[in-house]
Design an enzyme around this catalytic site. Structure first.
Site, PDB file in Angstrom:
ATOM      1  NE  ARG A 191     -10.660  -9.605  -2.111  1.00 42.69           N
ATOM      2  CZ  ARG A 191     -10.942  -8.627  -2.966  1.00 42.69           C
ATOM      3  NH1 ARG A 191     -11.109  -8.889  -4.259  1.00 42.69           N
ATOM      4  NH2 ARG A 191     -11.066  -7.395  -2.561  1.00 42.69           N
ATOM      5  CE  LYS A 212      -3.923  -1.785   2.720  1.00 45.51           C
ATOM      6  NZ  LYS A 212      -4.974  -1.613   1.708  1.00 45.51           N
TER       7      LYS A 212
HETATM    8  N1  BES Z   1      -8.025  -3.803   4.325  1.00 41.33           N
HETATM    9  C1  BES Z   1      -8.226  -3.384   2.996  1.00 41.33           C
HETATM   10  C2  BES Z   1      -9.566  -2.669   2.805  1.00 41.33           C
HETATM   11  C3  BES Z   1      -9.702  -1.332   3.498  1.00 41.33           C
HETATM   12  C4  BES Z   1      -9.301  -0.179   2.865  1.00 41.33           C
HETATM   13  C5  BES Z   1     -10.289  -1.259   4.739  1.00 41.33           C
HETATM   14  C6  BES Z   1      -9.454   1.038   3.502  1.00 41.33           C
HETATM   15  C7  BES Z   1     -10.432  -0.045   5.380  1.00 41.33           C
HETATM   16  C8  BES Z   1     -10.016   1.107   4.767  1.00 41.33           C
HETATM   17  C9  BES Z   1      -8.203  -4.568   2.039  1.00 41.33           C
HETATM   18  O1  BES Z   1      -7.431  -5.653   2.422  1.00 41.33           O
HETATM   19  C10 BES Z   1      -7.676  -4.085   0.733  1.00 41.33           C
HETATM   20  O2  BES Z   1      -6.570  -3.629   0.720  1.00 41.33           O
HETATM   21  N2  BES Z   1      -8.469  -4.184  -0.311  1.00 41.33           N
HETATM   22  C11 BES Z   1      -8.081  -3.724  -1.596  1.00 41.33           C
HETATM   23  C12 BES Z   1      -8.528  -4.740  -2.611  1.00 41.33           C
HETATM   24  C13 BES Z   1      -7.988  -4.521  -3.985  1.00 41.33           C
HETATM   25  C14 BES Z   1      -6.497  -4.752  -3.992  1.00 41.33           C
HETATM   26  C15 BES Z   1      -8.658  -5.457  -4.949  1.00 41.33           C
HETATM   27  C16 BES Z   1      -8.754  -2.390  -1.837  1.00 41.33           C
HETATM   28  O3  BES Z   1      -9.883  -2.196  -1.405  1.00 41.33           O
HETATM   29  O4  BES Z   1      -8.115  -1.518  -2.431  1.00 41.33           O
HETATM   30 ZN    ZN Z   2      -5.376  -5.451   1.829  1.00 40.86          ZN
END
Ligand code: BES
Ligand code: ZN
Ligand code: ZN
Length: 495
Positions: free
Chosen positions: A340, A266
């Site tokens: 997931r 990230k």
């Molecule tokens: N933990 C994150 C989702 C999240 C983002 C929760 C912001 C709370 C605040 C999750 O694991 C994630 O990173 N999801 C990605 C998925 C994508 C890579 C398909 C996302 O939402 O960007």
């Molecule tokens: Zn994530």
């Protein structure tokens, strides 16, 4: 942090502390208390205590020895449970350094006392464990508190007790979620779950890494393998003897104690707050403790999917293929779509016991925030009856939830060239919350008749933490959503 002590008293004189006097807005502001304390509508107007929700006005009532501080708490236009809950939270924050308070809500129904007490206890909560110099300000209450509520009867007493149990559960979920990942790795979380469960007679079992490997939990192993802190799966089971014929509700929680994104790292700004990525698992643990303490005669199992998502020499990499519990293979296209992956194992495990419903709770997608904002949970699933039950419970508790579809065309996007599924579709950002739900649906098993087990998916990425200022009974930081809705969903089955 401890919740305030809550107790029922017969009259305002029976306890010390500031009087809390809720004021209903309207053409004329109206005090809801039993006594008028000399506060006519005219005087309320002059004090600008209009009853507006969120407003708290400090006044002195009575004279001489009888003089007492009162807080006029705006309830807004409607006298309903949620308005009273929010008023309770506002009161707790407005109290400042005062530690004790007495609520006079007039001839209040038991549910109204429960609502105010719940809001008060929730509004008073904050994470003070890491603050060495605790300065007082309006937004950040401190100190031990007590709330005495004027009321009588067994029903009212039970309602106040229930408020305490629910608030403690919500605060457990909040404390866990607020705890930074240097103090809460999967092993720590599992340990806390064991302690809490054992204290309440909830059956609990922890699977460590070798056991997870033996059991074929490729999602948990894969996500956890990049970290020095190995993954854990915790199984909880509340199964009181009198509930032998009652429905069985399985709760599955995403428990990523920190989500860096893994090798699909990230960016810095998006990583802040990822200690909250275990809020789903925290809500599962907290809900089961409340269900057990309330003695609700329904069978509930909990599955906490705990891992830390880190980049390292051992991490899973994009293009890797994982074999999940039950044999389904997943091509990892993005290691940041890790929730997931761990939930896949959890859903398969929960399905094996053939529960009447599976409810999963996860801070799953940033897309949920884009779609629904910071306060609303996205509700998805594979059938209507149970989804409606959860939404009805949310209506009762005041936790905002909104139903979202899993459109059939999304399923095509799950196709992989090398495995059964991809965990994310590169370059395709459409409906990220719904795509994630479609992925999860593939891991929900069948019941004895070969029909899919009813499944409800709650994406709490928005409401799990409050990044803004405190409001109503919601402090800054972890909110404990959707603990009260999960408990209410289960409690409603026993009525
Ligand atoms: N933990 C994150 C989702 C999240 C983002 C929760 C912001 C709370 C605040 C999750 O694991 C994630 O990173 N999801 C990605 C998925 C994508 C890579 C398909 C996302 O939402 O960007
Ligand atoms: Zn994530
Ligand atoms: Zn995550």
């Amino acid at each position: 942090m401890q919740i305030p002590e809550l107790q029922l008293i017969a009259a305002a004189a029976d306890a010390d502390g500031a009087l809390l006097l809720p004021v209903l807005a309207g053409d004329e502001p109206a005090l809801l208390a039993a006594d008028d304390y000399g506060l006519t509508a005219e005087r309320l107007r002059r004090l600008d205590a209009t009853g507006k929700a969120g407003r708290a006005t400090r006044v002195l009532v009575g004279d001489g020895d009888e003089e007492r501080t009162a807080l006029l708490i705006g309830v807004g236009d409607e006298r309903d449970a949620e308005s009273l809950r929010r008023a309770g939270g506002v009161a707790a924050r407005a109290l400042g350094a005062d530690t004790a308070a007495v609520l006079d809500l007039g001839a209040a129904a038991a549910e109204e006392l429960e609502a105010f007490a719940t809001g008060f206890a929730l509004g008073a909560h904050k994470l003070d464990r890491y603050v060495t110099n605790d300065s007082e300000d309006d937004d950040e209450p401190a100190g031990e508190r007590a709330l005495s509520l004027i009321g009588e009867g067994d029903e009212a007493a039970a309602a106040v007790e229930r408020a305490g149990v629910l608030a403690e559960a919500v605060c457990l979920a909040r404390d866990l979620a607020n705890t930074p990942s240097n103090d809460l790795v999967p092993e720590d979380f599992a340990q806390i779950a064991v302690e809490r469960a054992e204290a309440l007679g909830i059956e609990v079992e922890v699977w460590d890494e070798p056991r997870l490997a033996d059991e074929g939990c490729g999602g948990l192993i894969g996500v956890g393998q990049g970290s020095a802190n190995p993954p854990r799966l915790v199984r909880l089971s509340w199964s009181p003897a009198e509930a032998a014929d009652a429905p069985h509700v399985a709760l599955v929680g995403k428990g990523i104690t920190f989500d860096t994104g893994g090798l699909s790292l990230k960016p810095p700004a998006s990583m802040v707050g990822m200690k909250f990525d275990m809020s789903g698992a925290a809500s599962v643990l907290a809900s089961i403790t409340a269900i057990a303490r309330l003695g609700i005669p329904v069978r509930v199992s909990g599955w906490l999917c705990l891992a830390e998502n880190m980049p390292s020499a051992h991490s899973i990499k994009p293009d890797d293929v994982l074999r999940m519990r039950g044999g389904t293979t997943v091509e990892v296209t993005n290691t940041d779509a890790e929730g997931r992956l761990v939930l896949a194992d959890g859903l398969v495990l929960a399905s094996e016991a053939k529960p009447d419903v599976i409810i999963d709770i996860a801070t799953l997608t940033g897309a949920a925030i884009i779609a629904l904002g910071n306060r609303t949970t996205g509700v998805m699933g594979n059938e209507e009856t149970w989804r409606e039950r959860v939404l009805a419970a949310a209506g009762t508790t005041g936790e905002a939830m909104w139903s979202m579809p899993i459109p059939e065309e999304i399923a095509d996007r799950l196709d992989s060239n090398v495995a059964d599924l991809v965990n994310a579709k590169p370059g395709d950002r459409a409906a990220g919350m719904l795509f994630a739900a479609a992925f999860l649906e593939r891991f929900v098993g069948d019941d004895d008749r070969g029909e899919p087990i009813p499944w409800v998916h709650l994406d709490i990425a928005g409401p799990a933490d409050n990044g803004g200022g405190a409001h109503g009974y919601t402090p800054k930081g972890a909110t404990g959503v959707p603990v009260r809705t999960l408990v209410e969903t289960v409690a409603a089955l026993a009525r």
